[in-house]
Write a protein that holds these residues in place. Structure first.
Motif, PDB file in Angstrom:
ATOM      1  N   LEU A 154       3.747  -2.888   5.694  1.00 17.80           N
ATOM      2  CA  LEU A 154       2.737  -2.957   4.949  1.00 17.80           C
ATOM      3  C   LEU A 154       2.859  -2.851   3.687  1.00 17.80           C
ATOM      4  CD1 LEU A 154       0.010  -1.153   7.343  1.00 17.80           C
ATOM      5  CD2 LEU A 154       0.955  -3.630   7.293  1.00 17.80           C
ATOM      6  N   ARG A 155       1.843  -3.302   2.731  1.00 14.63           N
ATOM      7  CA  ARG A 155       1.874  -3.200   1.474  1.00 14.63           C
ATOM      8  C   ARG A 155       1.086  -1.873   1.085  1.00 14.63           C
ATOM      9  NH1 ARG A 155       1.736  -2.015  -3.513  1.00 14.63           N
ATOM     10  NH2 ARG A 155       0.956  -3.159  -5.231  1.00 14.63           N
ATOM     11  N   LEU A 156       1.611  -0.764   0.558  1.00 11.87           N
ATOM     12  CA  LEU A 156       1.118   0.537   0.551  1.00 11.87           C
ATOM     13  C   LEU A 156       0.747   0.869  -0.766  1.00 11.87           C
ATOM     14  CD1 LEU A 156       0.517   3.310   1.791  1.00 11.87           C
ATOM     15  CD2 LEU A 156       3.050   3.749   1.215  1.00 11.87           C
ATOM     16  N   VAL A 157      -0.438   1.758  -0.810  1.00 11.15           N
ATOM     17  CA  VAL A 157      -0.698   2.384  -2.111  1.00 11.15           C
ATOM     18  C   VAL A 157      -1.057   3.755  -1.763  1.00 11.15           C
ATOM     19  CG1 VAL A 157      -1.618   0.387  -3.417  1.00 11.15           C
ATOM     20  CG2 VAL A 157      -3.383   1.766  -1.953  1.00 11.15           C
ATOM     21  N   VAL A 158      -0.878   4.703  -2.765  1.00 11.48           N
ATOM     22  CA  VAL A 158      -1.403   5.884  -2.556  1.00 11.48           C
ATOM     23  C   VAL A 158      -2.271   6.379  -3.678  1.00 11.48           C
ATOM     24  CG1 VAL A 158      -0.321   8.577  -2.424  1.00 11.48           C
ATOM     25  CG2 VAL A 158       1.129   6.638  -1.621  1.00 11.48           C
ATOM     26  N   LYS A 159      -3.335   6.866  -3.221  1.00 10.55           N
ATOM     27  CA  LYS A 159      -4.368   7.022  -4.138  1.00 10.55           C
ATOM     28  C   LYS A 159      -5.143   8.599  -3.954  1.00 10.55           C
ATOM     29  CE  LYS A 159      -9.034   5.532  -5.416  1.00 10.55           C
ATOM     30  NZ  LYS A 159      -9.964   6.657  -4.947  1.00 10.55           N
ATOM     31  N   ALA A 297       4.925   7.909 -10.996  1.00  8.60           N
ATOM     32  CA  ALA A 297       4.023   7.941  -9.803  1.00  8.60           C
ATOM     33  C   ALA A 297       4.361   7.034  -8.682  1.00  8.60           C
ATOM     34  CB  ALA A 297       2.557   8.079 -10.206  1.00  8.60           C
ATOM     35  N   GLY A 298       3.972   7.213  -7.409  1.00  8.57           N
ATOM     36  CA  GLY A 298       4.045   6.218  -6.343  1.00  8.57           C
ATOM     37  C   GLY A 298       5.464   5.780  -6.038  1.00  8.57           C
ATOM     38  N   SER A 299       6.606   6.214  -6.733  1.00 13.57           N
ATOM     39  CA  SER A 299       7.941   5.380  -6.249  1.00 13.57           C
ATOM     40  C   SER A 299       8.632   6.279  -5.607  1.00 13.57           C
ATOM     41  CB  SER A 299       8.339   5.230  -7.698  1.00 13.57           C
ATOM     42  OG  SER A 299       7.957   4.400  -8.357  1.00 13.57           O
ATOM     43  N   SER A 561      12.295   0.165  -0.480  1.00  9.13           N
ATOM     44  CA  SER A 561      11.119   0.409  -1.548  1.00  9.13           C
ATOM     45  C   SER A 561       9.750   0.093  -0.910  1.00  9.13           C
ATOM     46  CB  SER A 561      11.274  -1.077  -2.252  1.00  9.13           C
ATOM     47  OG  SER A 561      12.313  -0.771  -3.212  1.00  9.13           O
ATOM     48  N   LEU A 562       9.550   1.054   0.189  1.00  5.12           N
ATOM     49  CA  LEU A 562       8.151   1.159   0.857  1.00  5.12           C
ATOM     50  C   LEU A 562       7.236   1.710  -0.372  1.00  5.12           C
ATOM     51  CD1 LEU A 562       6.949   1.244   3.770  1.00  5.12           C
ATOM     52  CD2 LEU A 562       7.291   3.731   3.702  1.00  5.12           C
ATOM     53  N   PHE A 563       7.474   2.509  -1.194  1.00 11.79           N
ATOM     54  CA  PHE A 563       6.883   2.931  -2.339  1.00 11.79           C
ATOM     55  C   PHE A 563       7.102   2.174  -3.197  1.00 11.79           C
ATOM     56  CE2 PHE A 563       7.072   6.591   0.533  1.00 11.79           C
ATOM     57  CZ  PHE A 563       5.821   6.806   0.852  1.00 11.79           C
TER      58      PHE A 563
END
Length: 582
Positions: A154-159, A297-299, A561-563
């Motif tokens: 999935l396309r992921l975002v962490v918020k 962030a987010g990587s 590169s999930l993140f």
């Protein structure tokens, strides 16, 4: 206009999401998005739910409570009342501190979003807000969510709070890991990093998790211990304390005295792309520890805690001036003198914040562990210079002592959101650069002239001093920080409902302004947390000579590169939407 710093919705959700479906995934290497045939089934989500401590969340735009017009689905008055409240926004999984990241630019250039101003007559669209996600409350929640994302590609975002000028915590049709409720705080006067020796004790505060703790909460906790922690300063103090702030460098008005956030981080815990929960410090995963301190962030994974060193409380003084200019020549004289002050003040551990243009200058200076008398001796000559240059002896100025940081913070917050300035709830994007010591010390007149050519600029006195004295290769942060004395930014904004053409033109101006700021910067460096989405070369501007090492660490710990985030490490290998490799 220029950018200022200025309920139960389940029944409404299907109507919003119906506007965001996309075609099926044609490339197995691409991330899977909502609406594609590869998207997990309801049975898949039900299976995920059995592993979680909380129900799955279905984020919606905050303004959706005001729709349908005439028959609102939620508490619209609550939304209207809190629209510019940073802490309220942080509590909404679908809300972002800058509203433009809730919207989506369609292929034809039009803008889809959900606007508070219902009189615009526009539909309420999901925009770039992920339609589903996990409200993580435990480490196991994070691990289950990360493994689910990896299993389904999935396309992921962490918020967490949504404080992000690059919009890295938003993505259309993505899956969200919401860390906002992963909160814990512990103080240890004799903290020893995992794997460390008994002589490595540090008085430290451990904050969880993924930014779940906000700085207002961290400051309250450290005040109980009668200690100081180097942290972010914003209206409402709503920025996350253990997430994007620290991974982007973490600046503060007290950085010249104590260093940046990355210089004060002792240990991280993090859930990596394979779902493993690990410690990263000088003894365990030292390469990841290096990357987490300034690598963006987010990587790297979902950070679940950060441990920071703390300090003894010391007195401090605050100084303030707000002057107006009668003509551009006066503005040039004053700002030249102002720019030239930065090396001297940062060497002495001073910090602060300012903004100016050809009509006015506002500056607030913070001097930790400096007496009132010494503060006056240092800053009053500049204030007198301004009064004489402007011919305004009644120019508002003051200097004021405080017993310590917490007394100062209480006074600031008693003014209500830092004196009433609004930092959230608007539409805007930034252009920024670090100001090199050379530009301030040897070319103050030229630097001032350049900055005055903008409609306005803001200078954060968040570098020099202790920041400059740190080893530039000790952390993953851009080494240009160690040559800087301040960070300067300007911005472009627009109004809710503005056309795609208006927004496009504003973004084009931001891109030009980035290039115009080049002459002041060491190695084209900037603070990635307050920067532009239109960098000519984000690798150079955000990471500098550290980029290749960061890229190698990324390949080791997150080979798929999930993140993946905008202008993050490895993002150049993906298309503009970060959904397919190129």
């Amino acid at each position: 206009m220029r950018f200022r710093f200025l309920p139960n919705l389940v029944s409404f959700l299907p109507a919003i999401l119906a506007q965001t479906t996309v075609s099926s995934n044609k490339d197995a290497d691409c991330r899977c998005l909502y609406g594609q045939s590869c998207w997990p089934s309801e049975q898949d989500f039900s299976s995920l739910s059995t592993l979680l401590s909380q129900p799955l969340i279905r984020p919606v735009p905050p303004a959706s409570a005001c729709y349908p017009v005439g028959n609102p689905s939620g508490n619209c008055s609550d939304v209207q009342q809190n629209w510019v409240n940073g802490n309220w926004r942080a509590d909404q999984p679908g809300a972002y501190q800058n509203v433009n990241f809730e919207t989506y630019t369609n292929r034809n250039g039009s803008i889809s979003g959900c606007y508070l101003n219902t009189t615009l007559g526009l539909p309420c669209d999901q925009g770039s807000i992920p339609p589903i996600g996990v409200d993580v409350r435990t480490i196991e929640d994070v691990q289950a969510a990360v493994r689910f994302v990896g299993q389904h590609n999935l396309r992921l975002v962490v918020k967490n709070t949504g404080h992000d000028y690059l919009g890295r915590s938003a993505a259309r049709n993505a899956f969200m890991i919401w860390t906002h409720h992963l909160k814990n705080i512990s103080y240890n006067a004799n903290f020893i990093p995992d794997g460390g020796l008994d002589n490595e004790t540090v008085p430290a505060l451990t904050l969880g998790a993924g930014g779940g703790l906000q700085w207002r909460e961290a400051y309250a906790a450290v005040a109980e211990q009668e200690r100081f922690i180097l942290g972010g300063i914003s209206t409402d103090m709503s920025v996350g304390a253990a997430g994007g702030w620290i991974m982007g460098g973490g600046h503060s008005g007290f950085s010249a005295k104590y260093g940046l956030g990355v210089d004060n981080a002792i240990q991280f815990t993090i859930v990596k792309a394979d779902g493993d929960h690990v410690v990263a410090n000088a003894h365990h995963n030292p390469d990841l520890f290096w990357a987490l301190r300034g690598g963006g962030a987010g990587s790297w994974g979902v950070v679940t805690s950060v441990t920071y060193r703390t300090y003894d409380l010391v007195p401090l003084t605050m100084s303030f001036i707000n002057a107006t200019f009668s003509d551009p020549q006066v503005a040039q004289e004053v700002t030249t003198e102002f720019i030239g002050l930065h090396p001297k003040l940062s060497d002495a551990g001073w910090g602060g914040y300012s903004f100016f243009n050809n009509q006015t200058i506002f500056a607030a200076f913070l001097a930790p562990n400096v007496s009132w008398a010494d503060t006056n001796a240092t800053i009053l000559p500049f204030f007198d210079f301004v009064k004489n240059a402007t011919g305004q002896p009644d120019t508002p100025i003051f200097t004021q002592p405080f017993d310590n940081f917490h007394a100062w913070l209480d006074a600031l917050q008693s003014q209500g959101s830092a004196g009433g300035m609004e930092q959230v709830g608007g539409f805007g994007e930034l252009a920024s650069r670090l100001i090199s010591r050379e530009a301030a010390e040897e070319r103050p007149e030229e630097t001032a002239q350049l900055l005055l050519s903008f409609e306005f600029v803001s200078i954060n006195f968040v570098a020099g001093g202790a920041v400059a004295r740190a080893d530039p290769d000790s952390v993953g942060l851009h080494p240009g920080w160690r040559k800087a004395v301040a960070h300067v930014w300007t911005s472009e904004g627009w109004e809710a409902g503005d056309s795609g053409d208006v927004v496009r033109q504003a973004r084009q101006r931001v891109a030009r302004e980035v290039r115009r700021l080049e002459p002041i910067s060491p190695d084209s460096a900037t603070y990635m947390n307050e920067a532009s989405l239109y960098e000519p070369d984000f690798r150079k501007s955000f990471f500098g000579s550290h980029y290749e090492k960061l890229r190698s660490i990324k390949r080791k710990h997150d080979p798929r590169s999930l993140f993946l985030v905008a202008e993050g490490v490895g993002s150049e290998d993906w298309n503009g939407s970060l959904t397919c490799p190129v």
